[in-house]
Each structure stands twice: as C-alpha cells, then as structure tokens.
Enzyme design. Sequence first.
Site, short mmCIF file in Angstrom:
data_model
loop_
_atom_site.label_atom_id
_atom_site.label_comp_id
_atom_site.label_asym_id
_atom_site.label_seq_id
_atom_site.Cartn_x
_atom_site.Cartn_y
_atom_site.Cartn_z
N TYR A 142 24.19 34.24 20.03
CA TYR A 142 22.87 34.80 20.32
C TYR A 142 22.95 36.27 20.76
CZ TYR A 142 21.12 29.99 20.15
OH TYR A 142 20.80 28.72 19.76
N LYS A 193 34.02 23.86 17.30
CA LYS A 193 34.34 23.59 15.89
C LYS A 193 35.64 24.32 15.56
CE LYS A 193 31.83 22.23 12.83
NZ LYS A 193 31.96 20.97 12.04
N ASP A 226 29.95 18.61 15.94
CA ASP A 226 29.13 17.76 15.07
C ASP A 226 29.36 16.28 15.40
OD1 ASP A 226 31.71 18.19 14.10
OD2 ASP A 226 31.17 17.86 12.01
N ASP A 250 22.70 24.67 23.13
CA ASP A 250 21.25 24.71 22.92
C ASP A 250 20.81 23.45 22.19
OD1 ASP A 250 18.68 25.58 22.70
OD2 ASP A 250 19.11 27.33 21.44
N ASP A 254 19.18 19.67 23.90
CA ASP A 254 17.87 19.17 23.49
C ASP A 254 17.96 17.74 22.97
OD1 ASP A 254 16.51 21.39 24.26
OD2 ASP A 254 15.58 21.78 22.31
#
Length: 371
Positions: A142, A193, A226, A250, A254
């Site tokens: 970000y 990852k 993942d 993020d 959620d």
Amino acid sequence: MATHKLLLLAGDGIGPEVMGEVKRLIGTLEAKAGMSFEVEEDLVGGAAYDAHGVAVTDSAVAKAKAADVVLLGAVGGPKWDGVPYDARPEAGLLRLRKDLELFANLRPAICYPALADASSLKRELVDGLDIMIVRELTGGVYFGEPKEIVDLGNGQQRAVDTQVYETYEIVRIAKVAFELARVRGNRVTSAEKRNVMKSGLLWNQVVTATHKQGYEDVKLDHMLADAMGMQLVRAPKQFDVIVTDNLFGDVLSDVASMLTGSLGMLPSASLGAEDPATGKRHALYEPVHGSAPDIAGKGLANPIAMIASLGMALKYSLGKPELADLVDRAIADVLASGLRTGDIWSEGKTKVGTTAMGDAVIGRVEALLAA
Ligand code: NAD
C-alpha cells in the site's frame, strides 16, 4: 497505585453514544476495581472540523502522544462529504496513526457462544472462537514505491504497486505477535507467500530468526497466506495469533471478522514501537465499525465493540489482563441472558438500546468484581 492517562476521542455519529458507555465503565473500574485514571477528551473527525477547520488539532495529537491509551469512537458521515480532502474526517484518524507510528494493527475475532448462530459458519466451527490477527499497517504494497499508472503510448497503460519490506519492519511486528501470544494461547502462525514472492521469503526468514531471539517459548508455525484463507473458514479455532503483512492482513482480518456475526461487536487496536526507556508504546483502541449515520443519535447503537476496545486496552496496554477477561465474561453473560441491540437481535431475544446494553454490561462487571 499507577494512574493511567486516557485520551477519549469520541468522534462522530454513534461515536459519542458508545463512548458514553465506556466513560461509565471507566468510572466503575475506578470505584470498584481499584484503578486510577486521568481522563482527557478531545475532538476528532467531523466534530474537530466543525470546531477547528481540521480533522484533528496539533494539541489533540500532542495529548494522544502523551496518553497511555487513546480510545477512539468513529469518524465520518454524510455531513462532511463536501469538506476539503485534507480536512475530511478520516484524515484525523490517518494523522493519528502516522504521528504515533502505529505500525501494528490488532484485530481480534471473538465469537461469543450466544451469537454463534449469527455466523455464516456452523455453530461448532465458531462457538468460543478467539483469534487475534496482527497486521503490519504502515508498510508493504500500500505504501511501496514506485506506485503508478504509466501510459505506454500504444493505447495501453501499465499499473505498478510495489510490495516492499525491510528487516526492521518484520522484526518489530513479529515481536508484537510473540508478546501478544504470551498473554493468550502462546501460539503464532505467520502467513506469507514465500513460494512466489521475495518479500514473503524475507518475511518467513526474519520471523523465524526473531523467534530464535528470545521467543522460543512461543510455538511458531508458518502457513502460505492463501492456505490460511482456506483454513480460516474450514477450521478457524486452530489459530491463536496470526501475524501477516499489510495486504494479506487486510483481507484475512475481514474474513475472520465475518466469522463472528456483527460489526457492532468487534474492537481493534493499533500499536506503535516500544519506547526502550519506559517500555511503553503508543496505543489507539477503536471499534472496527464506523459512525453508523443511519442510527446516530437514536440511542440504538451497540456499545459492545467500544466497551471491548477498553477491554483490549486493559489487556495489552494497562497490564490488567484479568480485568480484561472479566469485562469479556460480563459481555458474554449479558448476551447469554438474551439482551440484544438491534444489530444482533434475533427472534425470541430482548431488544434494548445503547444505554440499557451499557447498564447491563456495567452491572455484570460490578457483580463479577464483587463475587
Ligand atoms: P458503519 O460501520 O458505520 O455502518 C455499517 C452498518 O452497520 C450500518 O447499517 C450501521 O448502522 C451498522 N452498525 C455499525 N456499527 C454499529 C453499532 N455499533 N451498533 C449497531 N449497528 C451498527 O459503516 P458505513 O455505513 O460504511 O460508514 C459510515 C461512516 O463511517 C462513513 O462516513 C465511513 O467513512 C465511516 N467509517 C469510519 C470508520 C472509523 O471511524 N474507523 C470505519 C468505517 C467507516
């Protein structure tokens, strides 16, 4: 007795209503739990803009820096849609996060047994769920440079975001996760990852190395991000503390929050670096929900996320984990008794407003303290 400095920034919409219940709980903790607080209040968001033309004043930021704990209600609402970009309500929150260097975002996902049926997963998967996601908040994709959309001149454009982490950023977030684990279930799962991203490889190596430097009493596992997304909806109770970067955090936080039923239930914390001299760190606690303009001023808001934010502060900033657990137990007991604000109400339960819910939780805290 230590006196703890609290700064209350109620903000906009339902912020002042839910903060009102927390103020009453602070009074109870002083009167009945032997705690001592020095409480200041200030404005943030649209309320600060209306009074001062900015979303947070320098003096409020200075108070936040001097406080042991900042408690924030919520900011924003349609009233301020047209204000200049730099003075929009969210800018107040962003400035506080930046000036206090709050690099660690803590999002617990707790499912109270009485609300397990409100989850999108089966009751047995979420009943009693208590996980903590520690998300890196100030680095990663970000913020990395270059960050741009380039015109290639042939009718095509190219968009670039840069995922970048340096060792120190990973070390400090890993330490936060290990230290949190010690006051919880003593397990950390780190997600990245590493199979396809260099930043994932470094993340994995640095978390592993940090673990070896004084945190080996905590159990550490690694999981591809993942796979963690899949495991969070398959068997979420396997996790205690999850540590991950800004982007994966993020998304995963959620996902985890939806396991628990309602926005009105979820607290969060943002922590800064530890001051080596005092051992203290800047800390801001706030509900995950926003200012809920649709119900603001009506006495309908669920104050539990705000109350649980004070609970988190007791546990992670004020050295009172047993009191934090007591507040959590009070919330669970009140829910088990059938009281519900509108957002968590279901057939057969008793619908109450903000003050009645606050009364019930505070009453239960008092009863548990007296027991
Ligand atoms: P929201 O969280 O304010 O509301 C979403 C829905 O959940 C609404 O129907 C609301 O009534 C309900 N809700 C939220 N909290 C509740 C509570 N405690 N009790 C009962 N019901 C509750 O999100 P939104 O509607 O997308 O945003 C409204 C405003 O809040 C916007 O201006 C947005 O920018 C701002 N916002 C602020 C923050 C923050 O301060 N950290 C976070 C999210 C949104």
